[in-house]
Design a protein around this motif. Structure first.
Motif, PDB file in Angstrom:
ATOM      1  N   SER A 100       0.822  -1.213   0.000  1.00 56.83           N
ATOM      2  CA  SER A 100       0.000   0.000   0.000  1.00 56.83           C
ATOM      3  C   SER A 100       0.854   1.261   0.000  1.00 56.83           C
ATOM      4  O   SER A 100       0.427   2.297  -0.522  1.00 56.83           O
ATOM      5  CB  SER A 100      -0.930  -0.003   1.217  1.00 56.83           C
ATOM      6  OG  SER A 100      -0.173  -0.064   2.422  1.00 56.83           O
ATOM      7  N   SER A 101       2.066   1.199   0.558  1.00 57.01           N
ATOM      8  CA  SER A 101       2.918   2.388   0.615  1.00 57.01           C
ATOM      9  C   SER A 101       3.565   2.680  -0.734  1.00 57.01           C
ATOM     10  O   SER A 101       3.670   3.841  -1.141  1.00 57.01           O
ATOM     11  CB  SER A 101       4.003   2.204   1.677  1.00 57.01           C
ATOM     12  OG  SER A 101       3.439   1.990   2.949  1.00 57.01           O
ATOM     13  N   VAL A 102       4.006   1.637  -1.426  1.00 59.71           N
ATOM     14  CA  VAL A 102       4.708   1.827  -2.696  1.00 59.71           C
ATOM     15  C   VAL A 102       3.734   2.093  -3.837  1.00 59.71           C
ATOM     16  O   VAL A 102       3.960   2.967  -4.675  1.00 59.71           O
ATOM     17  CB  VAL A 102       5.581   0.594  -3.009  1.00 59.71           C
ATOM     18  CG1 VAL A 102       6.206   0.718  -4.399  1.00 59.71           C
ATOM     19  CG2 VAL A 102       6.672   0.439  -1.958  1.00 59.71           C
ATOM     20  N   LEU A 103       2.629   1.355  -3.868  1.00 57.52           N
ATOM     21  CA  LEU A 103       1.720   1.430  -5.006  1.00 57.52           C
ATOM     22  C   LEU A 103       0.430   2.178  -4.719  1.00 57.52           C
ATOM     23  O   LEU A 103      -0.372   2.370  -5.632  1.00 57.52           O
ATOM     24  CB  LEU A 103       1.381   0.007  -5.476  1.00 57.52           C
ATOM     25  CG  LEU A 103       2.580  -0.862  -5.874  1.00 57.52           C
ATOM     26  CD1 LEU A 103       2.105  -2.226  -6.347  1.00 57.52           C
ATOM     27  CD2 LEU A 103       3.403  -0.188  -6.945  1.00 57.52           C
ATOM     28  N   GLY A 104       0.227   2.589  -3.478  1.00 60.20           N
ATOM     29  CA  GLY A 104      -1.002   3.288  -3.129  1.00 60.20           C
ATOM     30  C   GLY A 104      -0.754   4.704  -2.657  1.00 60.20           C
ATOM     31  O   GLY A 104       0.371   5.215  -2.679  1.00 60.20           O
ATOM     32  N   SER A 105      -1.812   5.334  -2.216  1.00 60.72           N
ATOM     33  CA  SER A 105      -1.721   6.703  -1.719  1.00 60.72           C
ATOM     34  C   SER A 105      -1.269   6.690  -0.263  1.00 60.72           C
ATOM     35  O   SER A 105      -1.217   5.647   0.395  1.00 60.72           O
ATOM     36  CB  SER A 105      -3.080   7.388  -1.832  1.00 60.72           C
ATOM     37  OG  SER A 105      -4.041   6.714  -1.031  1.00 60.72           O
ATOM     38  N   LEU A 106      -0.944   7.877   0.269  1.00 63.76           N
ATOM     39  CA  LEU A 106      -0.549   7.996   1.666  1.00 63.76           C
ATOM     40  C   LEU A 106      -1.693   7.599   2.585  1.00 63.76           C
ATOM     41  O   LEU A 106      -1.477   6.952   3.618  1.00 63.76           O
ATOM     42  CB  LEU A 106      -0.096   9.425   1.952  1.00 63.76           C
ATOM     43  CG  LEU A 106       0.321   9.726   3.394  1.00 63.76           C
ATOM     44  CD1 LEU A 106       1.496   8.845   3.810  1.00 63.76           C
ATOM     45  CD2 LEU A 106       0.683  11.198   3.555  1.00 63.76           C
ATOM     46  N   ARG A 107      -2.912   7.960   2.220  1.00 61.58           N
ATOM     47  CA  ARG A 107      -4.071   7.591   3.039  1.00 61.58           C
ATOM     48  C   ARG A 107      -4.225   6.079   3.117  1.00 61.58           C
ATOM     49  O   ARG A 107      -4.509   5.525   4.180  1.00 61.58           O
ATOM     50  CB  ARG A 107      -5.338   8.213   2.442  1.00 61.58           C
ATOM     51  CG  ARG A 107      -6.597   7.921   3.238  1.00 61.58           C
ATOM     52  CD  ARG A 107      -7.781   8.683   2.694  1.00 61.58           C
ATOM     53  NE  ARG A 107      -8.046   8.354   1.302  1.00 61.58           N
ATOM     54  CZ  ARG A 107      -9.059   8.860   0.604  1.00 61.58           C
ATOM     55  NH1 ARG A 107      -9.855   9.737   1.180  1.00 61.58           N
ATOM     56  NH2 ARG A 107      -9.242   8.519  -0.651  1.00 61.58           N
ATOM     57  N   LEU A 108      -4.015   5.401   1.990  1.00 60.55           N
ATOM     58  CA  LEU A 108      -4.106   3.950   1.984  1.00 60.55           C
ATOM     59  C   LEU A 108      -2.996   3.331   2.823  1.00 60.55           C
ATOM     60  O   LEU A 108      -3.226   2.362   3.560  1.00 60.55           O
ATOM     61  CB  LEU A 108      -4.031   3.436   0.543  1.00 60.55           C
ATOM     62  CG  LEU A 108      -4.134   1.927   0.346  1.00 60.55           C
ATOM     63  CD1 LEU A 108      -5.499   1.428   0.785  1.00 60.55           C
ATOM     64  CD2 LEU A 108      -3.875   1.560  -1.111  1.00 60.55           C
ATOM     65  N   ALA A 109      -1.789   3.878   2.723  1.00 56.95           N
ATOM     66  CA  ALA A 109      -0.665   3.344   3.502  1.00 56.95           C
ATOM     67  C   ALA A 109      -0.900   3.516   4.997  1.00 56.95           C
ATOM     68  O   ALA A 109      -0.692   2.579   5.788  1.00 56.95           O
ATOM     69  CB  ALA A 109       0.623   4.048   3.080  1.00 56.95           C
ATOM     70  N   ILE A 110      -1.330   4.707   5.414  1.00 54.70           N
ATOM     71  CA  ILE A 110      -1.587   4.957   6.828  1.00 54.70           C
ATOM     72  C   ILE A 110      -2.751   4.094   7.316  1.00 54.70           C
ATOM     73  O   ILE A 110      -2.735   3.566   8.440  1.00 54.70           O
ATOM     74  CB  ILE A 110      -1.868   6.450   7.066  1.00 54.70           C
ATOM     75  CG1 ILE A 110      -0.612   7.280   6.735  1.00 54.70           C
ATOM     76  CG2 ILE A 110      -2.292   6.689   8.501  1.00 54.70           C
ATOM     77  CD1 ILE A 110       0.585   6.948   7.580  1.00 54.70           C
ATOM     78  N   GLY A 111      -3.780   3.943   6.482  1.00 56.43           N
ATOM     79  CA  GLY A 111      -4.905   3.112   6.866  1.00 56.43           C
ATOM     80  C   GLY A 111      -4.513   1.657   7.071  1.00 56.43           C
ATOM     81  O   GLY A 111      -4.984   1.000   8.010  1.00 56.43           O
ATOM     82  N   THR A 112      -3.637   1.149   6.190  1.00 56.42           N
ATOM     83  CA  THR A 112      -3.169  -0.225   6.339  1.00 56.42           C
ATOM     84  C   THR A 112      -2.353  -0.388   7.610  1.00 56.42           C
ATOM     85  O   THR A 112      -2.530  -1.358   8.367  1.00 56.42           O
ATOM     86  CB  THR A 112      -2.332  -0.635   5.121  1.00 56.42           C
ATOM     87  OG1 THR A 112      -3.094  -0.453   3.918  1.00 56.42           O
ATOM     88  CG2 THR A 112      -1.901  -2.085   5.217  1.00 56.42           C
ATOM     89  N   ALA A 113      -1.448   0.566   7.871  1.00 55.69           N
ATOM     90  CA  ALA A 113      -0.637   0.500   9.093  1.00 55.69           C
ATOM     91  C   ALA A 113      -1.517   0.598  10.338  1.00 55.69           C
ATOM     92  O   ALA A 113      -1.274  -0.087  11.340  1.00 55.69           O
ATOM     93  CB  ALA A 113       0.407   1.610   9.084  1.00 55.69           C
ATOM     94  N   ALA A 114      -2.554   1.437  10.294  1.00 54.51           N
ATOM     95  CA  ALA A 114      -3.453   1.574  11.440  1.00 54.51           C
ATOM     96  C   ALA A 114      -4.229   0.287  11.704  1.00 54.51           C
ATOM     97  O   ALA A 114      -4.393  -0.132  12.859  1.00 54.51           O
ATOM     98  CB  ALA A 114      -4.415   2.733  11.206  1.00 54.51           C
ATOM     99  N   SER A 115      -4.690  -0.344  10.630  1.00 53.13           N
ATOM    100  CA  SER A 115      -5.444  -1.597  10.817  1.00 53.13           C
ATOM    101  C   SER A 115      -4.548  -2.688  11.389  1.00 53.13           C
ATOM    102  O   SER A 115      -4.982  -3.461  12.262  1.00 53.13           O
ATOM    103  CB  SER A 115      -6.043  -2.040   9.480  1.00 53.13           C
ATOM    104  OG  SER A 115      -5.017  -2.329   8.536  1.00 53.13           O
ATOM    105  N   VAL A 116      -3.299  -2.749  10.930  1.00 47.18           N
ATOM    106  CA  VAL A 116      -2.366  -3.737  11.461  1.00 47.18           C
ATOM    107  C   VAL A 116      -2.107  -3.481  12.943  1.00 47.18           C
ATOM    108  O   VAL A 116      -2.080  -4.408  13.762  1.00 47.18           O
ATOM    109  CB  VAL A 116      -1.057  -3.716  10.653  1.00 47.18           C
ATOM    110  CG1 VAL A 116       0.023  -4.543  11.348  1.00 47.18           C
ATOM    111  CG2 VAL A 116      -1.293  -4.245   9.243  1.00 47.18           C
ATOM    112  N   THR A 117      -1.928  -2.218  13.303  1.00 42.54           N
ATOM    113  CA  THR A 117      -1.675  -1.867  14.705  1.00 42.54           C
ATOM    114  C   THR A 117      -2.853  -2.253  15.596  1.00 42.54           C
ATOM    115  O   THR A 117      -2.670  -2.818  16.685  1.00 42.54           O
ATOM    116  CB  THR A 117      -1.396  -0.364  14.828  1.00 42.54           C
ATOM    117  OG1 THR A 117      -0.290  -0.013  13.994  1.00 42.54           O
ATOM    118  CG2 THR A 117      -1.074   0.005  16.271  1.00 42.54           C
ATOM    119  N   LEU A 118      -4.069  -1.959  15.146  1.00 35.92           N
ATOM    120  CA  LEU A 118      -5.249  -2.305  15.930  1.00 35.92           C
ATOM    121  C   LEU A 118      -5.383  -3.822  16.095  1.00 35.92           C
ATOM    122  O   LEU A 118      -5.769  -4.314  17.164  1.00 35.92           O
ATOM    123  CB  LEU A 118      -6.502  -1.736  15.257  1.00 35.92           C
ATOM    124  CG  LEU A 118      -6.646  -0.208  15.288  1.00 35.92           C
ATOM    125  CD1 LEU A 118      -7.869   0.228  14.492  1.00 35.92           C
ATOM    126  CD2 LEU A 118      -6.742   0.300  16.721  1.00 35.92           C
TER     127      LEU A 118
END
Length: 258
Positions: free
Chosen positions: A130-148
């Motif tokens: 998500s970080s390389v091929l997606g937007s910043l919002r998508l990258a942060i959202g993925t990291a947030a879901s993993v953290t939760l």
């Protein structure tokens, strides 16, 4: 000059200018590389858990093997499927079929954990994708879901364990923070590299356009013009020069030896 080539379109005066086809091909190669990595991880998971099931015959391991088999099928389908043409601006179906499935798959492995295997490092794959091929919002959202999910798993373990679970919560929080930093840094690096690539492509297109303008001007000149290199080889000869060098079909066509 009306002829066009793949990756270019006819511009003013019929000159060929660059198109975003090169950027799309570069993005496509990255997408396929990540899809290949997902298939490789799915194969590794299936092999490891299949071997463990064959050796231990644990009842819970059969469900893990079935889950890994399903995940391998999903990754193979996505590998053969045509991905998005450009960076993902939002949570489209392509990202649901990749990052969301990966996060859910690795979370299920954490919940069904048998033995001392840690699946936390696998979360780096959807975060990087998500970080390389997606937007910043998508990258942060993925990291947030993993953290939760990591914090939720630590809380689940604390309900069944009377020991002090503070280290597990701390580890989950630090791992989540590391994923946030990874998503932010990799996304910014990917944006910077994409910007540099666009600048390079624009420079190449400008140089190509200038060369084609020069060739067009030379072709329309009434005077004969030859472009000769140091070895005496004629690289360019306009129609007027060819008429002077020989009538009709006997006129040489560049390149030829002067």
């Amino acid at each position: 000059m009306t002829h066009t080539e793949s990756g270019f379109h006819a511009g003013p005066l019929g000159l060929r200018t660059g198109a975003p086809a090169l950027e799309e091909r570069a993005f496509g190669r990255l997408w396929q590389a990540f899809m290949t990595a997902r298939v490789s991880i799915a194969l590794a998971l299936l092999f490891v858990h299949g071997a463990m099931y064959g050796l231990t015959h644990l009842s819970g391991m059969a469900w893990v093997v079935a889950l890994c088999t399903m995940y391998l099928g999903v990754t193979l389908v996505e590998r053969l499927r045509r991905g998005p043409a450009l960076r993902g601006p939002s949570f489209s179906t392509h990202w649901i079929s990749t990052t969301v499935i990966d996060v859910l798959m690795f979370s299920a492995l954490e919940l069904m954990q048998i033995g001392s295997i840690s699946y936390t490092p696998l979360y780096a794959l959807p975060v990087l994708l998500s970080s390389v091929l997606g937007s910043l919002r998508l990258a942060i959202g993925t990291a947030a879901s993993v953290t939760l999910l990591l914090l939720g798993n630590a809380w689940r373990l604390s309900l069944h364990n009377s020991a002090d679970m503070a280290p597990q919560f701390l580890q989950a929080g630090l791992t989540g923070a590391a994923f946030f930093m990874l998503a932010l840094l990799v996304n910014q690096l990917a944006i910077r590299l994409a910007h540099e690539q666009q600048l390079t492509q624009r420079s190449e297109m400008a140089e190509r356009l200038q060369r084609q303008v020069n060739e067009l001007v030379i072709e329309t000149l009434g005077d004969g013009v030859l472009v000769v290199d140091a070895s005496g080889l004629v690289r360019v000869a306009n129609p007027s020069a060819r008429r002077l060098l020989g009538p009709g079909e006997t006129a040489p066509i560049a390149p030829f030896d002067l």
